[in-house]
Design an enzyme around this catalytic site. Structure first.
Site, short mmCIF file in Angstrom:
data_model
loop_
_atom_site.label_atom_id
_atom_site.label_comp_id
_atom_site.label_asym_id
_atom_site.label_seq_id
_atom_site.Cartn_x
_atom_site.Cartn_y
_atom_site.Cartn_z
N ARG A 81 -13.05 14.83 7.81
CA ARG A 81 -13.65 15.26 6.67
C ARG A 81 -15.24 15.45 7.01
O ARG A 81 -15.75 14.91 7.94
CB ARG A 81 -13.69 14.18 5.78
CG ARG A 81 -12.26 13.73 5.29
CD ARG A 81 -12.49 12.88 3.89
NE ARG A 81 -11.23 11.96 3.90
CZ ARG A 81 -10.92 10.95 3.85
NH1 ARG A 81 -11.96 10.18 3.96
NH2 ARG A 81 -9.72 10.19 3.58
N ASN B 298 0.71 -1.07 0.04
CA ASN B 298 0.08 0.12 -0.24
C ASN B 298 0.92 1.27 0.09
O ASN B 298 1.40 1.70 0.96
CB ASN B 298 -0.98 0.02 1.42
CG ASN B 298 -1.91 1.27 1.19
OD1 ASN B 298 -1.81 2.04 0.31
ND2 ASN B 298 -2.74 1.15 1.95
N HIS C 274 -13.21 2.47 0.08
CA HIS C 274 -13.25 1.42 0.87
C HIS C 274 -13.98 0.12 0.36
O HIS C 274 -14.28 -1.06 1.26
CB HIS C 274 -14.00 1.74 2.26
CG HIS C 274 -13.66 2.67 3.11
ND1 HIS C 274 -14.43 3.77 3.41
CD2 HIS C 274 -12.27 3.28 3.38
CE1 HIS C 274 -13.68 4.74 4.23
NE2 HIS C 274 -12.26 4.46 4.21
N GLU D 235 -8.21 -6.13 4.77
CA GLU D 235 -7.86 -5.73 3.47
C GLU D 235 -6.94 -6.39 2.94
O GLU D 235 -7.07 -6.74 1.56
CB GLU D 235 -7.73 -4.38 3.55
CG GLU D 235 -8.43 -3.43 2.51
CD GLU D 235 -7.93 -2.08 2.63
OE1 GLU D 235 -8.75 -1.30 1.75
OE2 GLU D 235 -7.41 -1.40 3.45
N ARG E 159 -2.41 -2.04 -3.30
CA ARG E 159 -3.66 -1.49 -3.14
C ARG E 159 -3.70 -0.08 -4.04
O ARG E 159 -2.59 0.59 -3.89
CB ARG E 159 -3.91 -1.12 -1.97
CG ARG E 159 -4.99 -0.19 -1.44
CD ARG E 159 -5.33 0.26 0.08
NE ARG E 159 -6.51 0.91 -0.02
CZ ARG E 159 -6.74 1.58 1.07
NH1 ARG E 159 -6.03 1.97 2.08
NH2 ARG E 159 -7.81 2.47 1.06
#
Ligand code: ADP
Length: 395
Positions: A239, A7, A179, A382, A90
């Protein structure tokens, strides 16, 4: 198959070397401060962590340092890099082009490049990781696993924005969602636990620093809360989630912000941090609220309120719901938030068992025996999903 999962960020790179079949992790770690100086942290289960300062002017040196430590006679876990069967990357944004993971070739790289305007922060960094691996391990197959891909089953009415259609046609403006790898992994687990029914309606709640919900019918996403980018949906750590676009014009006019400054505020200074002024971390908010901090309490209340609204909306979108699942940092660990999100939804057949809900970080059914809707806690993995996709494509 033994897979190296990567990643890559702009100045950091996380890795995990694991077995795709069963998910055993042999080693994992992090390269930090790429382009500045460089630090490697390498972890092997049952051994002491290794931390080394290694010059990393680019991602090439970072990948090389990962391979070097993996074959190190003392600290390593393999005799030769030939034992790495494939690398899974990823990748944030696959646009509408990628509906599933794919073997990285020139066409795949060109398509990821084409998505840079949609993922301007992440895609270039992801590509740096891919290119470094191609350079240093030219004979090892590489696979790209996209955060957006799982959401590409959404129907047009869910992904279209109500702005002139030409922006969709010419400029690819639409809801993409993120996601996706996590939503895919946890919803597949939930469907499995439901006993693999022919028909299933699942609401997947990924509640972490970044958060999103997905509505999933028969294993396929029909709606999700994030949009063209990850700023959309409900309030997150920093956010803002969905807001009235008029606010941008109003604040930019009042304070003379340019769009970059405005977006920085909405991305980094908003969400529960913005409301509370305390922290983006929900544990800090819990503590502050317990001590009587009203804005911390308001931030928590707002978060819970908006998640509940999405649950109601998605249950309606799917014509009912069979399972709700909670994952990621908050979803897996916050007993209190799960409880508050579900309390009062009994009219929808959602009934939590307070004792069963007393669980952190492990897979559990937390709904009452007589709850029509099953409620699950499902830790995300993940990396395993990326490793499984990589192995499946490389076999
Ligand atoms: P990221 O999106 O960065 O991967 P995570 O999924 O790790 O984030 O989630 C981080 C969030 O999880 C933080 O806000 C943290 O406060 C929250 N969290 C972790 N443990 C707990 C806990 N026990 N109670 C409440 N929140 C928790």
């Amino acid at each position: 198959m033994k897979i190296l999962v990567i990643n890559a960020g702009s100045s950091s790179l996380k890795y995990q070397f694991m077995e795709s079949d069963g998910g055993e992790v042999f080693a994992k770690g992090l390269c930090e401060r790429i382009g500045i100086d460089g630090r490697l942290t390498h972890k092997v289960p049952g051994r002491e962590d290794v931390v080394r300062e290694i010059p990393m002017p680019t991602h090439n040196e970072a990948i090389q340092s990962v391979l070097d430590i993996m074959v190190d006679p003392e600290k390593g876990v393999i005799a030769s890099t030939d034992e790495i069967a494939a690398v899974g990357h990823r990748v944030l944004h696959g646009g509408a082009a990628f509906t599933e993971s794919c073997i990285i070739d020139d066409a795949c790289i060109a398509a990821i490049e084409k998505c840079i305007p949609l993922g301007p922060l992440h895609n270039p960094a992801n590509l740096m990781g891919i290119r470094a691996c191609q350079k240093i391990m030219p004979n090892t197959p590489q696979v790209a696993v996209f955060d957006t891909a799982f959401h590409m089953t959404m129907p047009p009415k869910a992904y279209i924005y109500a702005i002139p259609y030409e922006y969709y046609e010419k400029d690819d403006v639409r809801r993409y969602g993120f996601h996706g790898t996590t939503h895919r992994y946890v919803s597949a687990r939930a469907i499995d636990m439901l006993g693999n029914p022919e028909h299933s309606r699942v609401i997947s709640c990924h509640l972490g620093n970044g958060s999103s919900l997905a509505a999933i019918v028969d294993g396929k996403v029909v709606d999700t809360s994030m949009g063209l980018g990850p700023l959309a949906g409900f309030p997150m750590g920093t956010r803002c989630g969905d807001i009235d676009a008029t606010i941008l014009e109003y604040l930019m006019g009042r304070y003379g912000y340019d769009i970059k400054e405005m977006l920085n505020i909405l991305n980094k200074k908003s969400g529960v941090l913005g409301i509370s002024g305390v922290s983006s971390d929900f544990r800090d908010l819990d503590n502050a609220a317990a001590e009587g901090n009203e804005r911390a309490q308001l931030a928590l209340d707002k978060f819970i309120y908006e998640v509940r609204k999405y649950i109601g909306a998605y249950a309606t979108a799917m014509g009912g719901v069979d399972a709700i699942l909670f994952t990621a940092g908050i979803g897996e660990n916050s007993i209190d938030l799960r409880e508050k999100i579900c309390t009062g939804l009994e009219y929808m057949g959602i009934k939590m068992d307070h004792d069963k809900n007393n669980v952190r970080g492990k897979e559990a059914l937390v709904s009452a025996d007589d709850s029509k809707v099953k409620i699950y806690v499902i830790p995300t993995n993940e990396e395993l999903m990326i490793a499984m996709d990589t192995a499946a494509l490389c076999k």
